[in-house]
Scaffold this motif. Structure first.
Motif, PDB file in Angstrom:
ATOM      1  N   SER A 550      84.691 126.303   9.593  1.00 28.32           N
ATOM      2  CA  SER A 550      83.754 127.787   9.661  1.00 28.32           C
ATOM      3  C   SER A 550      83.933 128.417  10.856  1.00 28.32           C
ATOM      4  O   SER A 550      83.719 127.837  11.859  1.00 28.32           O
ATOM      5  N   GLU A 562      80.732 135.134   8.262  1.00 29.39           N
ATOM      6  CA  GLU A 562      81.113 133.723   8.246  1.00 29.39           C
ATOM      7  C   GLU A 562      82.482 133.766   7.247  1.00 29.39           C
ATOM      8  O   GLU A 562      82.562 134.377   6.310  1.00 29.39           O
ATOM      9  N   GLN A 563      83.285 132.944   7.871  1.00 35.03           N
ATOM     10  CA  GLN A 563      84.750 132.632   7.297  1.00 35.03           C
ATOM     11  C   GLN A 563      84.978 130.971   7.165  1.00 35.03           C
ATOM     12  O   GLN A 563      84.421 130.464   8.226  1.00 35.03           O
ATOM     13  N   THR A 564      85.390 130.704   6.101  1.00 35.53           N
ATOM     14  CA  THR A 564      85.676 129.161   6.032  1.00 35.53           C
ATOM     15  C   THR A 564      87.196 128.819   5.850  1.00 35.53           C
ATOM     16  O   THR A 564      87.788 129.393   5.448  1.00 35.53           O
TER      17      THR A 564
END
Length: 580
Positions: A550, A562-564
Motif C-alpha cells: 500500500s 491510499e493505493q494498494t
C-alpha cells in the motif's frame, strides 16, 4: 500518533538467517527492534559524466576573481518539468561577471541557462525563447508553483534581491517580480525555500539574507601584500535578516516576517528549508547559518507564528552551515537532517528524536560520530550541495557531497592577478544498511577523481531508468551532469503528486510506502541541498521487494489517499481527492 515500525533482516549466505538487527529507543522510553534488510547487488554506485554528449554547455563565472565574498559562495542548479511533458528540465544559475565589473562588461556577460529535456537523452538550450536568462550576480534558483495553476514558476536570488518568473504554460515565462510583491526587496540573498506554512492551500516563500557587503567600499579597499585586500570572510560583515512572504492565493506576496517572528536577524543565512520535523501537520523552518552564527530551528505554532526552538531542539550549532538535506535515514517515519560544514568542522547527521505529533517541540540529535561520516571528511573539505537519496535502490538513503574550498590557492603563480580557489574531490557515501556511511567515491567514476570547486547540486531521474542522476554547478567551471550507471540496483518506485485542496504539487505531503512489515517514508520538500531545486517526484529504492502492499499519502489539507497492490519499477501519479 507515534509510528513504531519494524523491518525484518535478510542475509543470504547460502541459507537465510536473521542478522544485523539494531536496538533503538523511542521517545516514550520503550525499546523496539529496528531490523533493516541487507542490500541487494554489489553495493557499487557509479556515474558517467555526460553533459557534453547530451547538449549541456554551461560555464559558471567565466572570469578572474576579485577575492570578494559574493563571488565565492557559488550558484545553484535546478530540476523541474516546466513544460509538463513528463521530462525533467535543467536550469543552471550563473554569477555572470566579476563583482566589480562595469555595466558594459555585465551587458556582455552570459546569464543563467535553461535546458529543455527533449525526452530522447538530449537537452536543448531554450533560454532565450523561455525568457529566463537573467544576467547578474545570481545565487539560488527555486522551481515552485507560486500561483498554484499547475505550471512551475521560477525564482532566482541575486546580490540585490530576486527575480520572479511566472510560467505562462506555453514554454515561456514572464518577469512579474514587482507585481508579485517582490520589487521592494533590496538585499544580498542566498538560499530560499517554499512551503504552505499556514495550510491555506498555496505556497509561501522564505528567503535567506546573508551579509551587508558594500560594492563601492570593495572597489576602494586597501592594497595588502601587493594586491587589493582579500575580503572573503563573512565574520567581518553584519548579518542581514531573512524574509517570510505570505501568498494571498493568487501569487501575490506580503512580507509577514515580523509578525511570524522568523527574521533570524543575527544569522548569516545560506540555506533554509520548510519541513515538518515533529509530524504535527505544519511545516517548520530550519535555517543554516554561516560561520560564527548558530543555525536556527523555528517551530510552527499553527497560528501564523513560529517559536525559535534552536536550543531546545539541540540544533543551536555554531558550525558554518551551507547545505542541508532531509530524509528518513532511520526508517522511523520522521525526517532526519544532514548539514554540511566548513574547514575543520565535521558534517552533522541529525537524527530526529521528536515525538510524532507533539506540537510542543522538536528534538534532534547529532549522531554523525556514530555513522562513519567523521572518518570520511577531510579537515580541509568544504561541502555545499548535498542530498540524501537512494542511488543504488537498496532501500537506504545514501549521501552525495559537492565539495570545493573558499580558501585561495596561494601557491599558484597567478595568485596576484587571477587568484584561484582550492579545488576538492566531491564524494559519494553509501549507506551500508546499518546507517553506516562508506566512502565509495574511488570507484564511482572519473568525476569523483577530479578536484573541482563544486557548489550547487540537484537530483532527478532525467532518463526514466529508475536511477537518480545528479547535476552539479562548478564555480568557474563547466556545469556537470552525472548519469547514474550503478549496476545491480534494487527495485524502485517513483510517485508524482497532484494536489487539489492542497497546493498543486503536493509540497509538504507525507508519503508512506508499505511492503510487509517495512515502511519507507518521504516528505515532499523544496530546497533540500544548497541554492538548488531537486525534482519534486518522490523516489523510493525498495531493494528486493516484489510488490508494494500500500501507499498512503497524507496531504497538507489533512486528506489521506491510499493505493494498494502497486507494481514496482514505474512512476505513478497520485491525485488528492477533493474535500467535500
Amino acid at each position: 500518533m507515534r509510528l513504531i515500525i519494524q523491518f525484518p533482516c535478510y542475509l543470504i549466505l547460502g541459507i537465510a538467517i536473521l542478522a544485523g538487527c539494531t536496538e533503538s529507543t523511542d521517545n516514550n522510553g520503550g525499546n523496539h527492534q529496528v531490523e533493516i534488510p541487507i542490500a541487494p547487488g554489489t553495493g557499487s554506485i557509479t556515474f558517467s559524466e555526460v553533459q557534453q554528449q547530451v547538449g549541456i554547455d554551461f560555464t559558471h563565472f567565466n572570469s578572474p576573481r576579485n577575492s570578494l565574498i559574493p563571488e565565492d559562495v557559488g550558484s545553484g542548479v535546478g530540476w523541474a518539468d516546466f513544460d509538463n511533458d513528463g521530462d525533467e528540465d535543467l536550469y543552471f544559475v550563473n554569477f555572470a561577471a566579476p563583482f566589480l565589473a562595469s555595466d558594459e562588461d555585465m551587458a556582455r556577460a552570459s546569464g543563467n541557462r535553461l535546458y529543455r529535456n527533449d525526452g530522447n537523452g538530449i537537452f536543448t538550450d531554450i533560454t532565450k525563447i523561455a525568457g529566463v536568462g537573467h544576467v547578474g550576480w545570481d545565487f539560488a534558483c527555486l522551481w515552485w508553483d507560486a500561483d498554484n495553476d499547475g505550471n512551475i514558476d521560477l525564482t532566482v536570488t541575486h546580490y540585490s534581491g530576486l527575480v520572479h518568473y511566472r510560467n505562462r504554460g506555453d514554454g515561456t515565462f514572464q518577469d512579474i517580480t514587482s507585481s508579485a510583491g517582490f520589487g521592494n526587496i533590496n538585499s544580498f540573498l542566498l538560499g530560499l525555500t517554499a512551503g504552505d506554512y499556514d495550510l491555506d492551500g498555496d505556497l509561501d516563500l522564505y528567503v535567506c539574507g546573508y551579509v551587508e557587503f558594500d560594492r563601492e567600499r570593495a572597489r576602494n579597499r586597501p592594497i595588502v601584500a601587493g594586491r587589493p585586500a582579500v575580503w572573503t570572510n563573512p565574520v567581518s560583515y553584519q548579518a542581514l535578516p531573512n524574509i517570510l512572504l505570505q501568498n494571498d492565493g493568487s501569487g501575490v506576496f506580503t512580507d509577514v516576517t515580523e509578525s511570524a517572528d522568523v527574521a533570524n536577524p543575527a544569522g548569516k543565512s545560506m540555506q533554509a528549508i520548510f519541513c515538518d520535523f515533529n509530524n504535527d501537520g505544519f511545516p517548520d523552518i530550519f535555517v543554516g547559518n554561516d560561520v560564527g552564527t548558530a543555525d536556527a530551528m523555528y517551530l510552527n505554532n499553527q497560528d501564523g507564528t513560529f517559536t525559535d526552538v534552536s536550543k531546545l531542539s539541540s540544533t543551536f550549532d555554531r558550525r558554518a552551515s551551507m547545505g542541508m538535506a532531509v530524509g528518513d535515514v532511520y526508517h522511523h517515519g520522521k525526517m532526519d537532517l544532514f548539514t554540511t560544514h566548513w574547514v575543520n568542522e565535521d558534517h552533522a547527521l541529525w537524527k530526529n528524536e521528536s515525538t510524532a505529533g507533539d506540537q510542543s517541540g522538536i528534538l534532534m540529535e547529532d549522531v554523525g560520530p556514530f555513522t562513519g561520516i567523521l572518518e570520511i571528511k577531510s579537515t580541509a573539505d568544504v561541502a555545499w550541495g548535498v542530498n540524501l537519496v537512494d542511488f543504488d535502490n537498496d532501500g537506504h538513503l545514501d549521501v552525495i557531497l559537492a565539495n570545493g574550498s573558499t580558501i585561495e590557492d596561494e601557491l599558484t603563480t597567478e595568485v596576484l592577478e587571477d587568484p584561484k580557489l582550492l579545488p576538492q574531490r566531491s564524494r559519494i557515501l553509501r549507506n551500508d544498511g546499518q546507517v553506516n556511511f562508506v566512502d565509495v567515491s574511488d570507484n564511482a567514476g572519473p568525476f569523483f577523481q577530479k578536484k573541482l570547486i563544486a557548489r550547487g547540486l540537484a537530483t532527478a531521474d532525467y532518463d526514466h531508468d529508475g536511477r537518480l542522476d545528479v547535476a552539479i554547478g562548478i564555480h568557474t567551471g563547466a556545469g556537470v551532469l552525472l548519469h547514474n550507471t550503478s549496476p545491480d540496483t534494487g527495485n524502485w518506485l517513483q510517485i508524482k503528486l497532484e494536489g487539489s485542496s492542497s497546493n498543486r504539487f503536493g509540497i509538504g505531503a507525507k508519503i508512506e510506502v508499505k511492503i510487509g512489515a517495512n515502511t519507507y517514508s518521504h516528505q515532499s520538500v523544496l530546497s533540500s541541498s544548497y541554492l538548488s531545486t531537486n525534482s519534486t517526484i518522490a523516489h523510493f529504492g525498495l531493494g528486493t521487494a516484489k510488490q508494494v502492499d500500500s501507499i498512503i499519502v497524507t496531504w497538507p489539507s489533512g486528506v489521506v489517499t491510499e493505493q494498494t497492490g502497486v507494481t514496482l519499477n514505474q512512476l505513478i501519479v497520485i491525485t488528492e481527492e477533493t474535500q467535500k
